[in-house]
Design a protein around this motif. Sequence first.
Motif, PDB file in Angstrom:
ATOM      1  N   GLN A 182      32.246  40.821 100.300  1.00 46.78           N
ATOM      2  CA  GLN A 182      33.418  41.664 100.532  1.00 46.78           C
ATOM      3  C   GLN A 182      34.719  40.898 100.291  1.00 46.78           C
ATOM      4  OE1 GLN A 182      32.679  43.157 104.558  1.00 46.78           O
ATOM      5  NE2 GLN A 182      32.318  45.209 103.720  1.00 46.78           N
ATOM      6  N   THR A 262      28.354  46.850 104.022  1.00 49.37           N
ATOM      7  CA  THR A 262      29.349  46.438 105.005  1.00 49.37           C
ATOM      8  C   THR A 262      28.690  45.582 106.072  1.00 49.37           C
ATOM      9  OG1 THR A 262      29.014  48.378 106.427  1.00 49.37           O
ATOM     10  CG2 THR A 262      30.641  48.584 104.635  1.00 49.37           C
ATOM     11  N   ASP A 349      30.662  43.997  95.043  1.00 46.95           N
ATOM     12  CA  ASP A 349      30.354  45.386  95.349  1.00 46.95           C
ATOM     13  C   ASP A 349      30.505  46.319  94.152  1.00 46.95           C
ATOM     14  OD1 ASP A 349      29.754  44.904  98.019  1.00 46.95           O
ATOM     15  OD2 ASP A 349      31.873  44.928  98.563  1.00 46.95           O
TER      16      ASP A 349
END
Length: 350
Positions: A182, A262, A349
């Motif tokens: 992330q 996540t 991602d």
Amino acid sequence: MKGSFAALSGAMVRAFVRDRTAMFFTLLFPLMFLVVFGGIFKDAGVSKSRVIEIGQVSILDNAPAGAFDEVLEISRQSDRAKALEAVRQGDYAAAIEADGDRLVVHYSAADQVRAGVVRGVLQSVVDAANRDGAPQRFTLATEQVEDRSLKAIQYFTPGLLSWAISIGATFSAGLTLVEWRQKKILRRLRLAPVRTATIVGARVSVSALVALAQLAVFIGVASLPYFGLKLAHNWWLAVPMVLCGTLAFMSIGLVAGAVAKTAESANAIVQLIVMPMAFLSGAFFPLDNAPGWLKSVSNLLPMRHLVTGLQDALVRDGSIASVLTPMGILLGFAVVLTAVATRLFRWDDV
């Protein structure tokens, strides 16, 4: 004042209801355990306990045929030393011998639950025999096969340590992978002049050091006089067991981190894997009363082999050969799941 309190409380309730993760782990997750374990154990009675009859024990030999079939599985052994060693290693719940009219139950402090069941059954046998004659003739005595300083902490330490290691290794691998992806750290590392093996080696080394620190802390606390843990002579075999367990659960974390998008979802996946596994592996309580099919499922779980391996190393004085099988199984899990994680791995991602 009352209006502010009500408004703030309402806002907190709405925030809680909107937080699906909090709702799941607060309400649905505990309810899932209630439904699963309530259904599994609703028809479970007292499971059979395997015991050894040392020599001739008249009170058992003269019992009606089939009197113990529902609760005890009795084997016979003439060699007293071998019988006591089998109990010490956890292969049998107890060894029973006769000392005149005194019935002696030898049990292991590492597994007092099964031993308690056997003592209860034999106490009822002694009571029944004494009612048939006058005056009271038979007595029941219990003796530990280990040193008298051993306590129930012998069982709980390996199980809870296994759970702690699995939680630490799985979370460290899974959450780190998601957070690095992330924050674009993985992309930077990919472009940096750093070998992938170096990155992986550093992560494994840190997780291994944390696991060894957990081992040291657990042994240190459990060995305090208040708890009274007494380590086996080959307790050092717990070190390679812990390292193998760390690799196995890191591989589980890598799969979770590769799938999750996540940190919250990675946390949920890890919880869904590790918590049920802890219950099903005997980390918190023995599985003696579990159905046979559930015990078979337990043997397929890596935590089960970590628990039994640490029990052999820390409290049952197992040999090197006794821990080789659980170590091999854990390393097998690590290899297979790491290969799966490699196929699912993403640098970012996008």
